[in-house]
Write a protein that holds these residues in place. Structure first.
Motif, PDB file in Angstrom:
ATOM      1  N   ILE A 109       0.819  -1.214   0.011  1.00 40.19           N
ATOM      2  CA  ILE A 109       0.076  -0.154   0.005  1.00 40.19           C
ATOM      3  C   ILE A 109       0.924   1.348   0.024  1.00 40.19           C
ATOM      4  CG2 ILE A 109      -1.734   1.288   1.324  1.00 40.19           C
ATOM      5  CD1 ILE A 109      -2.861  -1.421   2.332  1.00 40.19           C
ATOM      6  N   LEU A 110       2.092   1.202   0.602  1.00 37.25           N
ATOM      7  CA  LEU A 110       2.728   2.397   0.730  1.00 37.25           C
ATOM      8  C   LEU A 110       3.343   2.608  -0.836  1.00 37.25           C
ATOM      9  CD1 LEU A 110       4.744   1.825   3.947  1.00 37.25           C
ATOM     10  CD2 LEU A 110       3.282   3.668   3.279  1.00 37.25           C
ATOM     11  N   LEU A 111       3.669   1.525  -1.537  1.00 37.54           N
ATOM     12  CA  LEU A 111       4.373   1.684  -2.757  1.00 37.54           C
ATOM     13  C   LEU A 111       3.332   2.179  -3.710  1.00 37.54           C
ATOM     14  CD1 LEU A 111       6.295   1.159  -5.187  1.00 37.54           C
ATOM     15  CD2 LEU A 111       5.310  -1.168  -4.999  1.00 37.54           C
ATOM     16  N   LEU A 112       2.018   1.814  -3.422  1.00 41.50           N
ATOM     17  CA  LEU A 112       0.821   2.301  -4.317  1.00 41.50           C
ATOM     18  C   LEU A 112       0.723   3.735  -4.203  1.00 41.50           C
ATOM     19  CD1 LEU A 112      -1.711  -0.829  -3.820  1.00 41.50           C
ATOM     20  CD2 LEU A 112      -0.350  -0.413  -5.921  1.00 41.50           C
ATOM     21  N   ALA A 113       0.809   4.344  -2.820  1.00 38.25           N
ATOM     22  CA  ALA A 113       0.700   5.831  -2.713  1.00 38.25           C
ATOM     23  C   ALA A 113       1.653   6.689  -3.627  1.00 38.25           C
ATOM     24  CB  ALA A 113       1.092   6.050  -1.270  1.00 38.25           C
ATOM     25  N   PHE A 114       2.648   6.034  -3.730  1.00 33.98           N
ATOM     26  CA  PHE A 114       3.827   6.503  -4.853  1.00 33.98           C
ATOM     27  C   PHE A 114       3.193   6.540  -5.949  1.00 33.98           C
ATOM     28  CE2 PHE A 114       7.305   6.362  -7.618  1.00 33.98           C
ATOM     29  CZ  PHE A 114       8.031   7.689  -7.428  1.00 33.98           C
ATOM     30  N   VAL A 115       2.726   5.249  -6.418  1.00 34.00           N
ATOM     31  CA  VAL A 115       2.110   4.954  -7.838  1.00 34.00           C
ATOM     32  C   VAL A 115       0.941   6.050  -8.029  1.00 34.00           C
ATOM     33  CG1 VAL A 115       1.019   3.299  -9.435  1.00 34.00           C
ATOM     34  CG2 VAL A 115       2.998   2.589  -8.004  1.00 34.00           C
ATOM     35  N   PHE A 116       0.021   6.324  -7.305  1.00 28.16           N
ATOM     36  CA  PHE A 116      -0.877   7.157  -7.566  1.00 28.16           C
ATOM     37  C   PHE A 116      -0.635   8.451  -7.615  1.00 28.16           C
ATOM     38  CE2 PHE A 116      -3.855   3.902  -5.371  1.00 28.16           C
ATOM     39  CZ  PHE A 116      -4.789   3.782  -6.392  1.00 28.16           C
ATOM     40  N   PHE A 117       0.535   8.961  -6.832  1.00 26.37           N
ATOM     41  CA  PHE A 117       0.755  10.447  -6.895  1.00 26.37           C
ATOM     42  C   PHE A 117       1.675  10.429  -8.287  1.00 26.37           C
ATOM     43  CE2 PHE A 117       4.191  13.526  -6.173  1.00 26.37           C
ATOM     44  CZ  PHE A 117       3.387  14.757  -5.411  1.00 26.37           C
ATOM     45  N   PHE A 118       2.537   9.787  -8.743  1.00 20.79           N
ATOM     46  CA  PHE A 118       3.250   9.877  -9.841  1.00 20.79           C
ATOM     47  C   PHE A 118       2.326   9.831 -11.158  1.00 20.79           C
ATOM     48  CE2 PHE A 118       5.506   7.666 -13.406  1.00 20.79           C
ATOM     49  CZ  PHE A 118       6.388   8.739 -13.504  1.00 20.79           C
ATOM     50  N   GLY A 122       1.421  13.106 -13.584  1.00 20.34           N
ATOM     51  CA  GLY A 122       1.629  12.644 -15.087  1.00 20.34           C
ATOM     52  C   GLY A 122       0.640  12.828 -15.787  1.00 20.34           C
ATOM     53  N   CYS A 123      -0.666  12.313 -15.536  1.00 22.95           N
ATOM     54  CA  CYS A 123      -1.706  12.522 -16.583  1.00 22.95           C
ATOM     55  C   CYS A 123      -2.145  14.046 -16.612  1.00 22.95           C
ATOM     56  CB  CYS A 123      -3.071  12.012 -15.700  1.00 22.95           C
ATOM     57  SG  CYS A 123      -3.186  10.376 -15.909  1.00 22.95           S
ATOM     58  N   THR A 124      -1.789  15.037 -15.269  1.00 23.87           N
ATOM     59  CA  THR A 124      -2.254  16.369 -15.165  1.00 23.87           C
ATOM     60  C   THR A 124      -1.299  17.120 -16.413  1.00 23.87           C
ATOM     61  OG1 THR A 124      -2.843  16.276 -12.940  1.00 23.87           O
ATOM     62  CG2 THR A 124      -2.200  18.428 -13.970  1.00 23.87           C
ATOM     63  N   PHE A 125      -0.172  16.540 -16.435  1.00 25.54           N
ATOM     64  CA  PHE A 125       0.828  17.600 -17.407  1.00 25.54           C
ATOM     65  C   PHE A 125       1.144  16.887 -18.561  1.00 25.54           C
ATOM     66  CE2 PHE A 125       1.737  18.752 -13.073  1.00 25.54           C
ATOM     67  CZ  PHE A 125       1.624  20.229 -12.926  1.00 25.54           C
ATOM     68  N   SER A 126       0.272  15.791 -19.121  1.00 28.09           N
ATOM     69  CA  SER A 126       0.342  15.119 -20.302  1.00 28.09           C
ATOM     70  C   SER A 126       0.164  16.119 -21.437  1.00 28.09           C
ATOM     71  CB  SER A 126      -0.530  14.008 -20.474  1.00 28.09           C
ATOM     72  OG  SER A 126      -0.438  12.818 -19.604  1.00 28.09           O
ATOM     73  N   PRO A 127       1.344  16.391 -22.037  1.00 31.93           N
ATOM     74  CA  PRO A 127       1.155  17.232 -23.498  1.00 31.93           C
ATOM     75  C   PRO A 127       0.351  16.687 -24.532  1.00 31.93           C
ATOM     76  CG  PRO A 127       3.258  16.146 -23.396  1.00 31.93           C
ATOM     77  CD  PRO A 127       2.586  15.522 -22.123  1.00 31.93           C
ATOM     78  N   ASN A 128       0.235  15.326 -24.640  1.00 35.32           N
ATOM     79  CA  ASN A 128      -0.371  14.867 -25.742  1.00 35.32           C
ATOM     80  C   ASN A 128      -1.272  13.608 -25.285  1.00 35.32           C
ATOM     81  OD1 ASN A 128       1.309  12.712 -25.974  1.00 35.32           O
ATOM     82  ND2 ASN A 128       2.832  14.317 -26.691  1.00 35.32           N
ATOM     83  N   VAL A 129      -1.844  12.928 -26.324  1.00 29.44           N
ATOM     84  CA  VAL A 129      -2.695  11.917 -25.778  1.00 29.44           C
ATOM     85  C   VAL A 129      -1.851  10.532 -25.649  1.00 29.44           C
ATOM     86  CG1 VAL A 129      -2.986  10.787 -28.277  1.00 29.44           C
ATOM     87  CG2 VAL A 129      -4.834  10.454 -26.245  1.00 29.44           C
TER      88      VAL A 129
END
Length: 535
Positions: A109-118, A122-129
């Motif tokens: 679950i600790l590892l998943l917290a980092f995955v969710f954050f990353f 990443g989705c927020t700042f995606s420059p293209n599809v």
């Protein structure tokens, strides 16, 4: 030196000696209430819900042209944006279950917290599809990992008297995450201005300049157009998922590892210490729980750690695994994810404008939240698991057939070339909204599949078996998510929901004929019962 510190392997001790070891072993850290443990762990479930629900409001903005801040998505791309999360979730569930068995539930679950954050950033700042695709896979990996790990962590930490209710908190937080996503989508849409939706055509039926031609997904049939360059608000919708990820990481640092994971790995002092951190020793018999773990561990001591291939070769485990897989597949064939990902599309097909559909999503999200709350804290603690499954599937089936009838009678007769005409009865869209809300309320009030995922499988392969079953759930989720826009465009809402309704008739029979009851026994006793019954 206390006896517990000298003797770490307690499987050869008498019950009286085990009691002495338990008595002498202190908690491994500060006491944590089960409520606090469940709240923290299910921040992963909240992220699961938010990341799957937020896309419903973001897609209309993503479909806008680049000049308006959107990504100019076509129908296939929209299906991939939704479906790739499910593909990532299938991978996350499969590998997450194995990592959970190897390194521990808390570690996972600790590892998943980092995955969710990353993934959120990443989705927020995606420059293209293409970048968005990659980061939606990352988010999906977190969703799948959470769906495979959090219910097991809760089940293994809960005493049998509250196990169903505690696991149900997981479902409440998933649905609350979806509701939160819908609510924030509506707020952001109001602040940023919703995507304008019009039906503009000339006498030949061609759409006016600046609109898109129908692509059989009725969201585009209403012609999303650039209103005021507000398409980039979808980024604000997605970035909010980073905040619960931080809270999850901080909170899990304060929680203990699963005592049953320690026991499965013969770390008995750690198992006792962890269990004492989450038990009320005035109400719960810690020594009795440890003795049950010892009995089960002894029964498995001559066996190597079970792999999936070994599970498949054992008849009784294979039987449970097949049941678990079908439970997960039927859970998605209710059509729940079509409402989750494409509800604005459904409401637009029923006659609402795109902006209004995003806002009305909050109503259906609230219905889901009410349903899961009633189910988790009223129905699941009182009713047998299998009865809940039959109730849920029957109610969903009735709702699906009713939706199909409404589309057939009041909406599809007033459509031409995939476009609604002004002749549609004014009550029809509101009737569809009410039925979708009823569908979600019934589905969420009876959601039992995740409780089964925490109770059905043997301890030494619980993570691996659950990981495979939940991976199948997400594969089916991905298939339905990808084909739904084409289905509702090519077949219409009436036929689409008729198909789902017929499938759910089969699911009712499956629950009644093949699914075992798991409510009334501890996990250890369930495992021994299943071994005798299905061998």
């Amino acid at each position: 030196m206390p006896y517990a510190r000298q003797q770490t392997d307690i499987t050869k001790l008498t019950p009286q000696e085990i009691n002495a070891v338990v008595e002498e072993t202190p908690p491994s850290g500060k006491k944590r209430s089960l409520a606090a443990l469940a709240l923290v762990a299910t921040f992963g479930s909240l992220l699961f819900g938010y990341d799957t629900g937020v896309i419903a409001g973001a897609l209309p903005y993503m479909g806008l042209p680049h000049s308006a801040g959107g990504l100019a998505l076509n129908p296939v791309e929209e299906g991939l944006v939704g479906g790739l999360v499910a593909i990532g979730a299938a991978l996350g569930a499969f590998f997450g279950g194995r990592l959970s068995d190897r390194y521990g539930r808390r570690h996972n679950i600790l590892l998943l917290a980092f995955v969710f954050f990353f993934g959120a950033l990443g989705c927020t700042f995606s420059p293209n599809v293409w970048a968005l695709y990659a980061f939606r896979l990352v988010v999906g990996f977190g969703v799948g990992g959470a769906s495979a790990t959090v219910p097991v962590y809760l089940a293994e930490n809960a005493p049998s008297r509250v196990r169903g209710s505690l696991i149900s908190v997981d479902q409440v937080m998933i649905v609350f995450g979806q509701f939160l996503a819908y609510f924030m989508n509506a707020v952001i849409a109001q602040i940023g201005g919703g995507p304008a939706a019009t039906v503009e055509s000339d006498a030949t039926g061609e759409f006016a300049a600046g609109t898109t031609h129908p692509w059989d997904d009725l969201q585009h049939a209403v012609g999303l157009i650039v209103s005021d360059g507000n398409g980039d608000v979808w980024r604000y919708m997605l970035v909010l998922a980073s905040l619960p990820a931080v809270a999850l990481w901080i909170g899990m640092r304060l929680m203990p590892e699963s005592s049953r994971w320690y026991a499965a790995n013969s770390q008995w002092v750690e198992a006792i210490g962890a269990l004492k951190r989450v038990r009320d020793e005035d109400r719960d018999d810690v020594a009795a729980e440890i003795r049950e773990m010892v009995v089960l561990r002894e029964a498995e001591s001559t066996q190597r750690k079970w792999t999936l291939s070994e599970c498949w070769n054992m008849r009784w485990v294979r039987h449970l695994l097949v049941i678990g897989i079908f439970l997960c597949v039927f859970d998605q064939l209710t059509g729940i994810n079509t409402a989750m990902y494409y509800l604005p599309t459904i409401l637009t097909a029923a006659g609402f404008t795109s902006a209004t559909a995003i806002e009305l999503n909050v109503i259906t999200g609230l219905a889901s939240l009410i349903g899961i709350t009633v189910g988790a804290f009223v129905l699941i603690p009182r009713l047998p698991r299998r009865a809940m499954g039959i109730y849920q599937t029957t109610a969903v089936t009735v709702s699906l057939f009713a939706l199909s009838i409404i589309f057939f009678l009041f909406i599809e007769p007033h459509m031409a070339d995939g476009t609604l005409t002004s002749a549609i009865p004014p009550f029809a869209p509101w009737l569809v909204l009410a039925l979708v809300a009823l569908f979600l309320l019934c589905k969420q009030s009876g959601t039992i599949v995740w409780v089964y995922m925490g109770e059905l499988f043997p301890a030494r392969a619980r993570g691996a078996c659950q990981g495979l079953a939940v991976a199948c759930l997400w594969i089916m989720n991905a298939i339905i998510t990808f084909v739904f826009p084409t289905m509702i465009g090519a077949l219409g809402g009436g036929t689409t929901y008729l198909i789902f309704g017929v499938i759910n008739l089969v699911a009712i029979f499956f629950y009644a004929r093949f699914v075992p009851e798991t409510k009334y026994l501890s996990l250890e006793k369930l495992e021994l019962e299943f071994q005798k019954k299905y061998s």
